[in-house]
Write a protein that holds these residues in place. Structure first.
Motif, mmCIF file in Angstrom:
data_model
loop_
_atom_site.group_PDB
_atom_site.id
_atom_site.type_symbol
_atom_site.label_atom_id
_atom_site.label_comp_id
_atom_site.label_asym_id
_atom_site.label_seq_id
_atom_site.Cartn_x
_atom_site.Cartn_y
_atom_site.Cartn_z
ATOM 1 N N LEU A 1 33.006 52.685 38.079
ATOM 2 C CA LEU A 1 34.236 53.326 38.573
ATOM 3 C C LEU A 1 35.110 52.334 39.318
ATOM 4 O O LEU A 1 36.343 52.337 39.170
ATOM 5 C CB LEU A 1 33.870 54.488 39.503
ATOM 6 N N ARG A 2 34.489 51.486 40.122
ATOM 7 C CA ARG A 2 35.240 50.492 40.893
ATOM 8 C C ARG A 2 36.073 49.594 39.969
ATOM 9 O O ARG A 2 37.252 49.324 40.220
ATOM 10 C CB ARG A 2 34.241 49.666 41.713
ATOM 11 N N VAL A 3 35.456 49.110 38.898
ATOM 12 C CA VAL A 3 36.144 48.235 37.947
ATOM 13 C C VAL A 3 37.246 48.996 37.213
ATOM 14 O O VAL A 3 38.365 48.503 37.050
ATOM 15 C CB VAL A 3 35.141 47.634 36.943
ATOM 16 N N MET A 4 36.921 50.215 36.794
ATOM 17 C CA MET A 4 37.890 51.005 36.032
ATOM 18 C C MET A 4 39.151 51.308 36.829
ATOM 19 O O MET A 4 40.255 51.323 36.275
ATOM 20 C CB MET A 4 37.238 52.308 35.560
ATOM 21 N N THR B 1 40.315 51.682 29.633
ATOM 22 C CA THR B 1 38.903 51.399 29.864
ATOM 23 C C THR B 1 37.991 52.199 28.950
ATOM 24 O O THR B 1 38.305 53.327 28.550
ATOM 25 C CB THR B 1 38.517 51.691 31.327
ATOM 26 N N VAL B 2 36.835 51.588 28.655
ATOM 27 C CA VAL B 2 35.799 52.212 27.836
ATOM 28 C C VAL B 2 34.513 52.251 28.643
ATOM 29 O O VAL B 2 34.085 51.225 29.194
ATOM 30 C CB VAL B 2 35.556 51.425 26.533
ATOM 31 N N ALA B 3 33.910 53.418 28.744
ATOM 32 C CA ALA B 3 32.616 53.562 29.411
ATOM 33 C C ALA B 3 31.504 53.558 28.376
ATOM 34 O O ALA B 3 31.719 53.942 27.214
ATOM 35 C CB ALA B 3 32.575 54.861 30.207
ATOM 36 N N VAL B 4 30.330 53.126 28.776
ATOM 37 C CA VAL B 4 29.127 53.302 27.969
ATOM 38 C C VAL B 4 28.160 54.152 28.795
ATOM 39 O O VAL B 4 28.188 54.111 30.021
ATOM 40 C CB VAL B 4 28.483 51.956 27.570
ATOM 41 N N TYR B 5 27.312 54.909 28.116
ATOM 42 C CA TYR B 5 26.418 55.795 28.873
ATOM 43 C C TYR B 5 25.131 56.063 28.112
ATOM 44 O O TYR B 5 25.087 56.023 26.875
ATOM 45 C CB TYR B 5 27.118 57.121 29.189
ATOM 46 N N PRO C 1 30.777 43.131 33.138
ATOM 47 C CA PRO C 1 29.374 43.537 33.266
ATOM 48 C C PRO C 1 28.997 44.121 34.617
ATOM 49 O O PRO C 1 27.868 44.585 34.793
ATOM 50 C CB PRO C 1 28.630 42.219 33.024
ATOM 51 N N GLY C 2 29.917 44.097 35.609
ATOM 52 C CA GLY C 2 29.566 44.588 36.940
ATOM 53 C C GLY C 2 28.521 43.707 37.577
ATOM 54 O O GLY C 2 28.624 42.480 37.546
ATOM 55 N N TYR C 3 27.478 44.318 38.170
ATOM 56 C CA TYR C 3 26.345 43.550 38.677
ATOM 57 C C TYR C 3 25.071 44.219 38.188
ATOM 58 O O TYR C 3 25.065 45.392 37.794
ATOM 59 C CB TYR C 3 26.360 43.443 40.204
ATOM 60 N N GLY C 4 23.970 43.468 38.182
ATOM 61 C CA GLY C 4 22.747 43.993 37.589
ATOM 62 C C GLY C 4 22.856 44.003 36.068
ATOM 63 O O GLY C 4 23.777 43.418 35.484
ATOM 64 N N GLY D 1 42.394 41.109 51.962
ATOM 65 C CA GLY D 1 43.452 41.790 51.230
ATOM 66 C C GLY D 1 43.496 41.432 49.758
ATOM 67 O O GLY D 1 44.489 41.712 49.069
ATOM 68 N N VAL D 2 42.418 40.838 49.232
ATOM 69 C CA VAL D 2 42.358 40.426 47.827
ATOM 70 C C VAL D 2 41.485 41.393 47.039
ATOM 71 O O VAL D 2 40.354 41.677 47.435
ATOM 72 C CB VAL D 2 41.783 38.994 47.696
ATOM 73 N N ASP D 3 42.012 41.915 45.921
ATOM 74 C CA ASP D 3 41.234 42.754 45.014
ATOM 75 C C ASP D 3 40.470 41.821 44.073
ATOM 76 O O ASP D 3 41.041 41.236 43.152
ATOM 77 C CB ASP D 3 42.166 43.677 44.222
ATOM 78 N N LEU D 4 39.172 41.671 44.311
ATOM 79 C CA LEU D 4 38.384 40.709 43.559
ATOM 80 C C LEU D 4 38.247 41.075 42.085
ATOM 81 O O LEU D 4 38.164 40.194 41.227
ATOM 82 C CB LEU D 4 37.008 40.541 44.198
ATOM 83 N N VAL D 5 38.209 42.354 41.778
ATOM 84 C CA VAL D 5 38.103 42.769 40.380
ATOM 85 C C VAL D 5 39.371 42.394 39.621
ATOM 86 O O VAL D 5 39.318 41.867 38.503
ATOM 87 C CB VAL D 5 37.814 44.275 40.276
ATOM 88 N N LYS D 6 40.520 42.626 40.226
ATOM 89 C CA LYS D 6 41.772 42.228 39.585
ATOM 90 C C LYS D 6 41.825 40.716 39.377
ATOM 91 O O LYS D 6 42.283 40.230 38.333
ATOM 92 C CB LYS D 6 42.967 42.686 40.417
ATOM 93 N N GLU D 7 41.347 39.964 40.372
ATOM 94 C CA GLU D 7 41.350 38.510 40.232
ATOM 95 C C GLU D 7 40.410 38.070 39.113
ATOM 96 O O GLU D 7 40.717 37.139 38.368
ATOM 97 C CB GLU D 7 40.940 37.849 41.553
ATOM 98 N N GLN D 8 39.261 38.739 38.962
ATOM 99 C CA GLN D 8 38.353 38.431 37.863
ATOM 100 C C GLN D 8 39.054 38.622 36.512
ATOM 101 O O GLN D 8 38.929 37.796 35.606
ATOM 102 C CB GLN D 8 37.131 39.352 37.904
ATOM 103 N N ILE D 9 39.747 39.730 36.391
ATOM 104 C CA ILE D 9 40.432 40.040 35.139
ATOM 105 C C ILE D 9 41.532 39.020 34.854
ATOM 106 O O ILE D 9 41.689 38.540 33.724
ATOM 107 C CB ILE D 9 41.000 41.472 35.177
ATOM 108 N N LYS D 10 42.289 38.655 35.875
ATOM 109 C CA LYS D 10 43.361 37.668 35.690
ATOM 110 C C LYS D 10 42.802 36.319 35.251
ATOM 111 O O LYS D 10 43.352 35.665 34.361
ATOM 112 C CB LYS D 10 44.151 37.514 36.994
ATOM 113 N N VAL D 11 41.704 35.896 35.876
ATOM 114 C CA VAL D 11 41.070 34.632 35.494
ATOM 115 C C VAL D 11 40.599 34.695 34.042
ATOM 116 O O VAL D 11 40.783 33.749 33.270
ATOM 117 C CB VAL D 11 39.896 34.304 36.437
#
Length: 495
Positions: free
Chosen positions: A14-17, A27-31, A79-82, A304-314
């Motif tokens: 959810l955090r990434v989405m 976004t696409v979820a897997v379950y 991949p999130g974590y784990g 004040g940095v959204d790390l997920v957004k920065e990951q996507i930009k990189v």
């Protein structure tokens, strides 16, 4: 990048989405079978079933994740974590499939995924190391000789390890052979690799980690530190940013070391360089986690940095939009991992139904979770329910808000670490910053929580007796609720 598949579940999915949605990315979820009705499945724009509940039949099958991308047209995988987040083989599969993995290269994962090769890479930049061996040792007599040279107590560690597995503390030479045999056996069972090495045991360590971010243009920055010293079974429960013990000079020195460690493998994306620090504030390289960390929100709040957004930009090939000198620490943040565990029973996992589930709100409170009232806590995955994060202008306010948020958090049906978290926040060792990774062993006694429960039960009984007396005076008939059936008492016992 128009569509992103999140190869994970629960709160991190959810955090990434949410960040992806803010960026206009579908976004696409897997379950798995256990997650058919999960919140991340409902939140995503699309969802793909990937198999039975056990993770080795669903979330850990890379081919199913890649196939889900092809079916939905997703161009990238977070991949999130784990699960597969630090799996170099999976990273190669993703690359060979023409997809983008939001994370570092498989080569960086391989080097940093093994503690010995990680140490070798860090040594190129003269990063401080705990005295010990720089290679794997399998010969017991040679290992005992080296351990004697290093000096007891020593720590035997699995080269491919993590989470405290394959780790043994040895206080005297007479115990060495037995403990090494146990460490090798556990490492082989847990990781398929029995390689171990030896380090001098730091008796009162702080666990300090530095958040780093690198791009494909050679830029690497750090986003300051997190203190993750409150742990059980060598796994974190409470994290905060910044640390209460670092000076500005020490912070800058550790930050430079973390950037150099990342540079040693041309690191891209978000990662964490971990250090241990002794009572004299000497720090030593521990390992690097080549993924987003569970505790990343505290770094986001102080920078004040959204790390997920920065990951996507990189991952899209963009350069980091800020420089090191642009970053500054503002305020203080705390995180408590709310686990379905029983602190009074050696933190053993608990399962069941969330009969009551109400999250705290208000100024400076953030809850990252993946559950709602009525949902089951499955037995197949990590027992973390949520991350409770608070932010304040300083450490004192962050702690005060955490205590208030814990009191407001209502969970019944399972036992959680909320009560333990409140114990930590109110303990003098924590409030003064005078603690280390042995906090639980030194200060926590399950009887503390039992006394709290007894006191609250007495309060409930007193309230009930007064209500009954009032009812008798007014001629009303009251339904008597015992401590075994009272939702209020159940709720407080779950805290």
């Amino acid at each position: 990048m128009k569509k992103l598949l999140v190869a994970n579940r629960g709160e991190i999915a959810l955090r990434v989405m949410r960040s992806a949605r803010e960026m206009g990315i579908k976004t696409v979820a897997v379950y798995s079978d256990a997650d058919r009705n999960a919140l991340h499945v409902r939140y995503a724009d699309e969802a793909v079933y990937i198999g039975p509940a056990p993770s080795n039949q669903s979330y850990l099958i890379g081919a199913k994740i890649i196939d889900a991308c092809h079916k939905t047209g997703a161009e990238a995988i977070h991949p999130g974590y784990g699960f597969l987040s630090e799996n170099a083989d999976f990273a190669r599969q993703v690359r060979n499939a023409g997809l983008v993995l939001i994370g570092p290269s498989p080569e960086a994962m391989e080097v940093m995924g093994n503690k010995l090769s990680a140490k070798a890479a860090a040594l190129k930049y003269n990063i401080p190391m705990v005295p010990g061996t720089e290679e794997a040792i399998s010969n017991v007599s040679e290992a005992k000789k080296r351990a004697t040279e290093v000096g007891f107590p020593i720590l035997i560690k699995a080269a491919a390890g993590g989470g405290g597995k394959g780790m043994r503390i040895v206080d005297k030479v007479e115990d060495f052979e037995e403990q090494m045999s146990l460490a090798v056996s556990e490492a082989t069972s847990a990781f398929g690799d029995g390689s171990v090495f030896i380090e001098r045991y730091v008796s009162s360590p702080r666990h300090i980690e530095i958040q780093v971010l690198g791009d494909t243009h050679g830029n690497i920055v750090h986003l300051f530190e997190r203190d993750c010293s409150v742990q059980r079974r060598h796994q974190k429960v409470v994290e905060e940013a910044p640390s209460s013990v670092l000076t500005p000079a020490l912070r800058a020195e550790m930050g430079k070391c973390a950037v150099d460690v990342a540079r040693s493998v041309n690191y891209t994306g978000a990662g964490t360089v971990e250090f241990i620090m002794d009572e004299n504030l000497n720090f030593y390289f521990l390992e690097m986690n080549t993924r987003l960390q569970v505790e990343h929100p505290v770094s986001e709040l102080i920078t004040g940095v959204d790390l997920v957004k920065e990951q996507i930009k990189v991952a899209r090939g963009e350069a980091i939009s800020f420089k090191q000198e642009d970053l500054a620490i503002t305020g203080h943040a705390m995180e408590l991992r709310v686990y379905a565990e029983d602190p009074a029973n050696d933190f053993l996992p608990d399962i069941g139904t969330l009969q009551t589930y109400k999250t705290p709100k208000g100024p400076g409170v953030r809850v990252d979770d993946g559950f709602e009232q009525g949902m089951e806590i499955p037995i197949y995955y990590d027992p973390m329910i949520a991350k409770l994060i608070t932010y304040g202008k300083d450490r004192e306010e962050a702690i005060e808000r955490m205590i208030r948020a814990i009191d407001e958090y209502e969970i019944t049906g399972i036992t959680t670490t909320l009560g333990f978290g409140k114990f930590v926040m109110q303990h003098e060792a924590f409030t003064t910053g005078n603690f280390d990774t042995h906090f639980v062993k030194k200060y926590f006694n399950p009887e503390v929580l039992a006394k709290t429960d007894d006191g609250e039960a007495k309060i409930a009984a007193l309230i009930m007796s007064k209500l009954m007396a009032s009812g008798k005076r007014n001629g009303d008939t009251l339904a008597v609720t015992t401590s075994e059936t009272s939702n209020w008492v159940k709720n407080r016992k779950a805290l």
